[in-house]
Design an enzyme around this catalytic site. Structure first.
Site: not given
Ligand code: PMP
Length: 360
Positions: A195, A101, A171
């Site tokens: 989540k 991420w 994040d």
């Molecule tokens: N950051 C983290 C820490 C994540 O776990 C995720 C998704 N698993 C994301 C960003 C991306 O999120 P999204 O699919 O809502 O764009």
């Protein structure tokens, strides 16, 4: 109807009382004669829903008055664009690189400016949190970006970097509401809802008010300007109404069951149960440095791919589902978010013990 223990990393398990409440209001919300899904976002009823959701989130996280709460769309990933587009002045950002991420966020920030990676755990496939004690914050950095909980690898930042007064962006997609934090230690917090908060489709942004300016990059699409969403109370366009309604129910549920402190206590108990077992197992082992273990995503492996596959299949037959690790790391991952009951982790550990005795 039989519900399973769902260890999915997201979209993920939600509290049963929330689902029941939503079911009871599915056809008719209050006296409105319609479902929340069918309701105008400009209606009095929906205005109440979003206002209450915000008030409850503020209460839960003790969000200071000088922070705005935005209910946006586009997932956490859209924030990877929105943040540089709105916060870049010198067009420089410092990153702590802890996994997939941050990698995606780095790639996006690079499209608009310069990225400095101050610390990284890529050398060991992100199985630990790099030491941030001696990082050198760039003089011209507009902000520092961290990923607080790394959903894929199962690591968690417990000690924040000293940003030397620079803006700290976090994040918190996979750890928001799971443990107490001090919001004013951060300048911008963002999280996809799917989540710990609610259904996919809503993204929460908590941003210090003075960062919301009209100084965004010229190319910034209107929908990616914090200012327009803040000025319009997250109603510049049609917001994800049903998602916000469910988020609101989750906030109320957490408030009614002891708030974040209670979540944290329960999360520690669940994580300890699973990690303690892993530390004593003869066939499974955790994949993350102990000091950096996530309370939300527990990653583990056996010594054989075949055994991993057998475990995942048999677990599913025992109503323990979605235990396969992320495709980029393999092995297993048990996501044990707020809404996963202790009994679910207990059932998992009991099954692992049985599997171990049969396969040793
Ligand atoms: N950051 C983290 C820490 C994540 O776990 C995720 C998704 N698993 C994301 C960003 C991306 O999120 P999204 O699919 O809502 O764009």
């Amino acid at each position: 109807m039989k519900r399973v223990y769902n260890f999915s990393a997201g979209p993920a398990v939600l509290p049963v009382p929330v689902l029941e409440k939503a079911a009871s209001e599915m056809l008719c919300y209050g006296n409105s004669g319609m479902s929340v899904m069918e309701m105008s976002h400009r209606s009095k009823e929906f205005k109440n829903i979003i206002d209450n959701a915000e008030a409850d989130l503020r209460k839960l996280m003790s969000i200071p008055k000088n922070y705005k709460v935005l209910f946006l769309q586009g997932g956490a990933t859209t924030q990877f664009s929105m943040i540089p587009l709105n916060l870049f002045k010198n067009k420089v950002v410092d990153f702590i690189h802890t996994g997939a991420w941050s990698k995606k966020a780095i790639a996006e920030a690079k499209r608009y400016g310069k990225v400095n990676v101050l610390a990284s755990s890529e050398d060991k496939n992100f199985t630990y949190i790099p030491n941030m004690d001696n990082i050198e914050i760039s003089k011209d950095a507009d902000y520092v970006h961290i990923v607080q909980n790394n959903t894929i690898y199962g690591t968690r930042i417990t000690k924040l970097p000293d940003t030397k007064g620079k803006i700290l962006v976090s994040d918190m997609s996979s750890n928001i509401l799971s443990e107490p934090i001090n919001v004013s230690d951060f300048d911008l917090i963002f999280a996809g809802a799917q989540k710990n908060i609610g259904p996919a489709g809503t993204t929460i942004v908590i941003i210090r008010e003075d960062l919301i300016t009209d100084q965004y990059q010229e190319c910034t699409p209107i929908m990616l300007q914090y200012k327009i969403h803040a000025d319009k109370g997250s109603m510049y366009n049609t917001p994800p109404t049903y998602g916000i309604y469910i988020c609101g129910l989750v906030f109320k549920h957490i408030l009614a069951t002891g708030g974040i402190e209670a979540m944290y206590k329960a999360n520690l108990k669940k994580a300890n149960l699973l990690y303690d077992y892993l530390d004593n197992s003869k066939i499974f082992r955790g994949t993350v440095a102990k000091k950096d273990r996530s309370l939300m995503n527990v990653t583990f492996v056996s010594d054989s791919e075949d055994l991993n596959a057998k475990f995942i299949t048999q677990a599913k037959e025992n109503n323990l589902v979605n235990l396969k690790g992320h495709r980029s790391v393999g092995g297993m991952r048990a996501s044990i978010y707020n809404a996963m009951p202790y009994e679910g982790v207990e059932a998992l550990v009991n099954f692992m013990k049985k599997f171990e005795s049969e396969n040793l």
